[in-house]
Every structure is written in structure tokens, then in C-alpha cells.
Scaffold this motif. Structure first.
Motif, PDB file in Angstrom:
ATOM      1  N   TRP A  87     -37.655   6.242 -21.674  1.00 36.62           N
ATOM      2  CA  TRP A  87     -39.004   6.605 -22.109  1.00 36.62           C
ATOM      3  C   TRP A  87     -39.774   7.172 -20.922  1.00 36.62           C
ATOM      4  CZ3 TRP A  87     -43.907   5.164 -20.627  1.00 36.62           C
ATOM      5  CH2 TRP A  87     -44.947   5.486 -21.508  1.00 36.62           C
ATOM      6  N   LYS A 120     -49.307   8.389 -25.292  1.00 36.56           N
ATOM      7  CA  LYS A 120     -48.035   8.570 -26.003  1.00 36.56           C
ATOM      8  C   LYS A 120     -47.901   7.435 -27.009  1.00 36.56           C
ATOM      9  CE  LYS A 120     -44.366  10.437 -24.330  1.00 36.56           C
ATOM     10  NZ  LYS A 120     -43.125  10.763 -23.564  1.00 36.56           N
ATOM     11  N   ASN A 180     -45.275   5.905 -29.707  1.00 37.54           N
ATOM     12  CA  ASN A 180     -43.926   5.866 -30.260  1.00 37.54           C
ATOM     13  C   ASN A 180     -43.929   5.130 -31.588  1.00 37.54           C
ATOM     14  OD1 ASN A 180     -43.524   6.100 -27.176  1.00 37.54           O
ATOM     15  ND2 ASN A 180     -41.499   6.572 -28.015  1.00 37.54           N
ATOM     16  N   ASP A 232     -41.457   3.754 -35.057  1.00 35.13           N
ATOM     17  CA  ASP A 232     -40.113   3.473 -35.554  1.00 35.13           C
ATOM     18  C   ASP A 232     -40.226   2.624 -36.811  1.00 35.13           C
ATOM     19  OD1 ASP A 232     -37.408   3.670 -35.671  1.00 35.13           O
ATOM     20  OD2 ASP A 232     -36.978   2.310 -34.028  1.00 35.13           O
ATOM     21  N   GLU A 256     -43.898  10.241 -30.661  1.00 31.66           N
ATOM     22  CA  GLU A 256     -42.454  10.275 -30.488  1.00 31.66           C
ATOM     23  C   GLU A 256     -41.783   9.363 -31.506  1.00 31.66           C
ATOM     24  OE1 GLU A 256     -41.576  11.332 -25.826  1.00 31.66           O
ATOM     25  OE2 GLU A 256     -41.422   9.251 -26.468  1.00 31.66           O
ATOM     26  N   GLY A 257     -40.610   9.798 -31.932  1.00 32.45           N
ATOM     27  CA  GLY A 257     -39.826   8.989 -32.843  1.00 32.45           C
ATOM     28  C   GLY A 257     -38.372   9.419 -32.786  1.00 32.45           C
ATOM     29  N   ASP A 258     -37.461   8.560 -33.271  1.00 39.34           N
ATOM     30  CA  ASP A 258     -36.038   8.901 -33.225  1.00 39.34           C
ATOM     31  C   ASP A 258     -35.519   9.432 -34.558  1.00 39.34           C
ATOM     32  OD1 ASP A 258     -35.619   6.560 -34.819  1.00 39.34           O
ATOM     33  OD2 ASP A 258     -35.610   5.355 -33.006  1.00 39.34           O
ATOM     34  N   CYS A 271     -34.418   5.404 -26.148  1.00 41.02           N
ATOM     35  CA  CYS A 271     -35.708   5.623 -25.486  1.00 41.02           C
ATOM     36  C   CYS A 271     -36.873   5.132 -26.343  1.00 41.02           C
ATOM     37  CB  CYS A 271     -35.901   7.109 -25.181  1.00 41.02           C
ATOM     38  SG  CYS A 271     -34.575   7.851 -24.213  1.00 41.02           S
ATOM     39  N   ASN A 272     -36.560   4.460 -27.424  1.00 42.54           N
ATOM     40  CA  ASN A 272     -37.597   4.040 -28.369  1.00 42.54           C
ATOM     41  C   ASN A 272     -37.505   2.538 -28.653  1.00 42.54           C
ATOM     42  OD1 ASN A 272     -39.818   4.999 -29.880  1.00 42.54           O
ATOM     43  ND2 ASN A 272     -38.619   5.026 -31.768  1.00 42.54           N
ATOM     44  N   ASP A 291     -37.796   0.355 -21.893  1.00 41.17           N
ATOM     45  CA  ASP A 291     -38.271   1.724 -22.050  1.00 41.17           C
ATOM     46  C   ASP A 291     -38.774   2.282 -20.724  1.00 41.17           C
ATOM     47  OD1 ASP A 291     -37.728   2.041 -24.694  1.00 41.17           O
ATOM     48  OD2 ASP A 291     -39.748   1.736 -25.419  1.00 41.17           O
TER      49      ASP A 291
END
Length: 314
Positions: A152, A161, A163, A165, A225-227, A272-273, A308
């Protein structure tokens, strides 16, 4: 797009329209003299001259040979000497493009909405747009494809930022959002259970919730941000959704995007999440909504934040 239309001489000015329609008043809408041409609208009209002079380091159109659409594009793409370092010349091009757009907006408002010209308001709008766009364009470039992001990374100074999920079980799902500043410090972590749904619907819902949370916190510059690459791609490319089940949710995120001064959506690997994933699992296991701050993180969540961002400390 406006620059392309100017370069192709496809702007619907009076002189272009009169070639196609006989019942067109050829006079200029801003100063009501002679025939309205592209060069006149953007540079020779008194209104245009005033906006250029006050919005572009005292730029005087009369001092430059601008007699064709090609001259306009060359001027913007290769601007004359300006009081800034050579590495910042792109900002001059950006400012010029915004001024052209503002002049065209004024012209259309006068012609079609019967509105009065307000030079001071237009100058303020040019300045506001320039700040907004230049900040967005000044974001650090994405990591090289040959060197994928391994951990991260904090946002640029002045940015947040966030994140997101999700975790999905057989009976219900949960979504989470983790907000951190440019030092990697946790600002706030949210997680809550939601009704059972497909994984892509849960991921889209997490992104929508994240944008709503950021707006509630009154953050103006946010990187999400997300995966879930399928959802991030829809937001990054602004393409229409191929999955009808998330169309309404993604459309809602698009609407909220316009409320930020600076916004970006990044896809990252699951590794990274970690913090957002652990937060979602905590809510899934407890089946309750939770909200944590830097000083009251559960052990598992604190560990995930350190995974992270190794420099993170409570």
C-alpha cells in the motif's frame, strides 16, 4: 474535444452556419458587429480579449498573428514564452484550453439563454477549473507495469486515500472502507453488513459507500482503491457497465465523482488491500456495523494496517 472541433473548423459559429442555412443572423452575439468567425469569437471580440488579459498572465491576442483555426491550435499546443519553468509549460496549455472553453460557454449563454456577460465571474471560473484540473493532472504517475505495486502506498500531500473491500458469505455480505492520509496514518475505518448479493454487486456497493463516506467527511481530494478490477475499470474508463446488476450503483458513483475537486480510482492487488479486507471480515463475523479510529483499532486490524504500510504506528 473543443480543441479538436476548433482545429477541424467544426465550431457552429455564424459564418459556418450561414454556409448551411440561409435564415441565419450573421452578426456576432457578444458584440453585434459584422460576421461572427471562429477567430473573432475566441480572440478578437472585446469580451474574449478581456478574459485573456485577466486570466492568462496579461496575454494580448492583438500581439499574435491569429487568422485561422490552425493558428489557434498551434498557439495552445505550443504557447509563447510565459513566466514559468519549461517543465510547467503544460499548465499554460491547460489554462489556454480552459479559457477557450469559458469563452465558448459565454457565447452560448448569451445566444441561447439571453444571459448577460460577467467578466469577473468568468475569470473566477477559469481560475477554479485550472486549479482543479492541474491538481488532478499533477498526481503521481501509476507504477510501471514491469514493477507492480508491492505494498500500500500513501497518497500525495493534501489527499486522502480510501481503500474499500468486501466479504461475502452464504447468508449475507459485508463492506469496509479504510481512510488514511499522506503519512499512512489511519483517519477512520468503517465496516458494515449488507444483504446477500453477488461479489461484484458487493464490490460496487463498497465503492459507492466509500464515496458517500468521503463526501460526508468533506474531503475534497480522494483516491479510491480496491482489488475488484472489474468495478475499478468501469469507473476509470467511464465505459458503460457490461453487468446490468451493477449499472445503477456505478452510475451513482459517477454522479458523486463530480462533487470532488480531485478524485481518482485505482485498482490494486489483494495483498495491498489488507486493512480493508480484515475490516470487512470483522464486520462479517460480528454481524454489526463498526467504526474505528487510529487509537482504538482491534489487534487484527492494527496488524493489517502495518502489513499495508510498514511505517504505520498507533
Amino acid at each position: 474535444m473543443l480543441l479538436w472541433r476548433i482545429g477541424a473548423d467544426a465550431i457552429p459559429t455564424k459564418d459556418n452556419m450561414i454556409k448551411r442555412f440561409e435564415s441565419i443572423d450573421p452578426t456576432r452575439p457578444l458584440c453585434c458587429q459584422d460576421i461572427e468567425s471562429t477567430c473573432h469569437v475566441f480572440f478578437n471580440c472585446p469580451v474574449a480579449k478581456a478574459i485573456w488579459l485577466t486570466s492568462c498572465w496579461g496575454f494580448r491576442a492583438s500581439e499574435h498573428q491569429i487568422s485561422s483555426c490552425e493558428d489557434i491550435i498551434i498557439l495552445v499546443v505550443e504557447p509563447p514564452k510565459a513566466p514559468c519553468p519549461i517543465e510547467d509549460l503544460w499548465k499554460i496549455t491547460l489554462n489556454m484550453a480552459i479559457i477557450l472553453d469559458e469563452i465558448w460557454q459565454i457565447r452560448n449563454q448569451v445566444l441561447f439563454q439571453d444571459r448577460e456577460v460577467n467578466i469577473l465571474l468568468s475569470v473566477k471560473q477559469v481560475k477554479h477549473k485550472f486549479i482543479e484540473y492541474s491538481q488532478a493532472l499533477a498526481l503521481e504517475p501509476a507504477p510501471n507495469a514491469n514493477h507492480p505495486q508491492q505494498a500500500w502506498e500513501p497518497p500525495p500531500p493534501g489527499w486522502i486515500k480510501l481503500n474499500v473491500d468486501t466479504t461475502v458469505s452464504e447468508s449475507f455480505a459485508s463492506i469496509a472502507a479504510v481512510a488514511r492520509n499522506d503519512k499512512g496514518e489511519v483517519i477512520k475505518i468503517w465496516a458494515k453488513p449488507i444483504s446477500k448479493c453477488t461479489p461484484i454487486m458487493a464490490e460496487a456497493s463498497a465503492l459507492l459507500w466509500g464515496t458517500q463516506l468521503a463526501l460526508n467527511e468533506k474531503w475534497s481530494h480522494v483516491i479510491f482503491e480496491g482489488d475488484a478490477k472489474n468495478c475499478i475499470d468501469l469507473l476509470s474508463s467511464e465505459s458503460s457497465s457490461s453487468d446490468w446488476s451493477v449499472h445503477n450503483v456505478i452510475s451513482s458513483v459517477f454522479l458523486l465523482k463530480a462533487l470532488f475537486l480531485g478524485v481518482k480510482f485505482n485498482w490494486i492487488k489483494m495483498d495491498c488491500n489488507s486493512a480493508a479486507h480484515v475490516a470487512a471480515k470483522l464486520s462479517l463475523n460480528s454481524r454489526i456495523s463498526v467504526c474505528f479510529y487510529k487509537d482504538n483499532l482491534p489487534g487484527a486490524l492494527e496488524l493489517a494496517c502495518k502489513e499495508d504500510c510498514p511505517t504505520f504506528s498507533c
